[in-house]
Design an enzyme around this catalytic site. Sequence first.
Site, short mmCIF file in Angstrom:
data_model
loop_
_atom_site.label_atom_id
_atom_site.label_comp_id
_atom_site.label_asym_id
_atom_site.label_seq_id
_atom_site.Cartn_x
_atom_site.Cartn_y
_atom_site.Cartn_z
N ARG B 242 0.87 -1.17 0.00
CA ARG B 242 0.00 0.00 0.00
C ARG B 242 0.92 1.23 0.00
NH1 ARG B 242 -3.32 -2.82 -1.39
NH2 ARG B 242 -5.38 -3.31 -0.56
N GLU B 271 -3.70 7.59 -4.55
CA GLU B 271 -4.02 7.11 -5.89
C GLU B 271 -5.34 7.72 -6.39
OE1 GLU B 271 -2.04 2.89 -4.65
OE2 GLU B 271 -4.06 2.89 -5.47
N HIS B 289 -1.42 0.54 -9.54
CA HIS B 289 -2.01 -0.42 -8.58
C HIS B 289 -2.59 -1.62 -9.33
CE1 HIS B 289 -3.88 -0.74 -4.32
NE2 HIS B 289 -3.58 -1.92 -4.81
#
Lengths: 316, 324
Positions: B242, B271, B289
């Site tokens: 993360r 993000e 991601h």
Amino acid sequence: METLGVLFTFPRNSYLESELDRRCNLFRLWEAPPESRLDFIRSHANSIRAVVCNPIVGADADIIDALPKLEIISTCSVGVDKIDLDKCRQRGIRVTNTPDVLTDETADLAIVLAISVMRRIPEADWYVRCGSWKAIGDYKLTTKFSGKTVGILGLGRIGTAIAKRAEAFDCPIIYHSRSEKPNTTYKYYPNVLELAANCQVLIVSCSLTPETHHIVNREVMDALGPNGVLINIGRGLHVDESELIKALVEGRLGGAGIDVFEQAPHVPEELFGLENVVLLPHVGSNTVQTRKAMADLVLGNLEAHFTNKPLLTPVM
Amino acid sequence: MAGDEPQSPDLPPLLLLRKPIAFLLSSLSTRFHLLKPWESPLPLPAFLSAHATTVQALLITGLAPVTAVILDSLPSLGCIVTTSVGVDHIDLLECARRGVAVANAGSVFSDDAADYAVGLLIDVLRRISAADGYLRQGLWTLAGDFPLGSKLSGKRIGIIGLGSIGSRVAKRLEAFSCTISYNSLTMKPSVPYKFYPNVCDLASNNDALIVCCALTSKTHHIINKEVLSALGKQGIIINIGRGALVDEEELIKCLMNGDIKGAGLDVFKNEPLVPKELFSMKNVVLSSHSAVNTEENILDLYQLIIANFEAFFSGTPLISPVSA
């Protein structure tokens, strides 16, 4: 060795160049314009007893003929396809290459090329850098690498190293080679067409010979198919490049990771716009560590020859 | 097509908070009566209230947060399944307090995540994306050979989080003759790798760190200024966990000053916003991601989602449960 004349055919390997310059009388082929290279060679032929070459600028028949005092050719590569071996055999010229020191590097590259093509790593990097993640959304779904059947064309040192790495990704391994290898559990296929039909990732890691010229042709690419990926870390001439372009553009081949080209450094521009390819400028063994190891092996072989000791890594 | 047909009210209701990808939407609608707030004119709180008594099952896609407020609106909720492995977007303590069982994606994504981590690491070392770009811009003919990269074989790799993903990263890198060591919540006696209880020690004894752990209050900024300094100028960071596992500002400073060698980053603090300083760096590789986003995964994920909800509705243990 200070009076020993050595013809060095390729630039931009500063460590090797400076070492050769320190120890020998070095003649740099690239300093002569292409059209007068043979004249350049002939003008120094009396002192040149060794040639140091590479896969781009080798030692062909013309160069060998122009050097009556030539005793040894040391190539900074494992492939010897750019050396006229028949001429060397006729004249009793020794030839050395640089095996083993670049095996890991080249095998690493084969695997990262497969992952990069299937997972679109360079494409995704570009996607983020040009702002598309923010503007459009996540990069699209890609293709899993783990567990896919990997077909290895040429199960030599490099092919074996590739297999060992791919197995860690749970990839079943199959192969085709000149002959079946007795000490392996991988399944052997007697021809490249059947190999291609039974794998999802085909990796070219054999040496370039007249038999393997264009060994990956249109039929092989069609057998590999629209979900198949071709990885070439061998030589450009292993693959029929014009057929490769057609197969990729028409969707008959799923993707390709290519480190070598028929007319390097010229790469067909039709490939530049494709998102299912990764194109590399022959970086096969291009790390600081491996380059030095290869150069040291070249120097070691020359030293051995000129002090009448056994060659370290002779080809002939 | 399944998703367009009128849904049968006899199918058990399943609440989603965000619109999932088309495949999941159409497949799930054959098994569940889907409650889709994005199609309703009602604001979310009102939509949840309207279905408060009937919703027992909630599918979280796209990392939609599950807060105490949302849980309060769904008093009949018994099971949450998230399509991710990470669960930092779900208030697990509040779920436990209310007796709501939570399941995640288990190890469906683990191979793909490990593949991507290895791909990023070799890309940063060997400069694969940069070399591909160099060639496509015509620089091989104009400017000559691409600069040398760095060898992977024999490198020391420190893995942070030796769970399902971290252990697969380790297995892969061992085949490249890398030496593996790790930091984890607890030492794992059955693995052959050296354990470092302190992340700074892990950093100073390795050439690269691969961050594969879950984001919790304990692991927030686990990669901080001290760790980056211990990693050193030749060090590389790969983050597929993360964004908040890494102090992003500090990382960027180190990259700009040459205090670390490079980074491969699949995740970021905010993000899809990526700090623009990274865009011009040649020693980083970026992705959206997407370390787990393969087509093959989606079918496996769907089957796991169904299996978890079937277990819940039949009163049997969840297949991939997560605890607080």
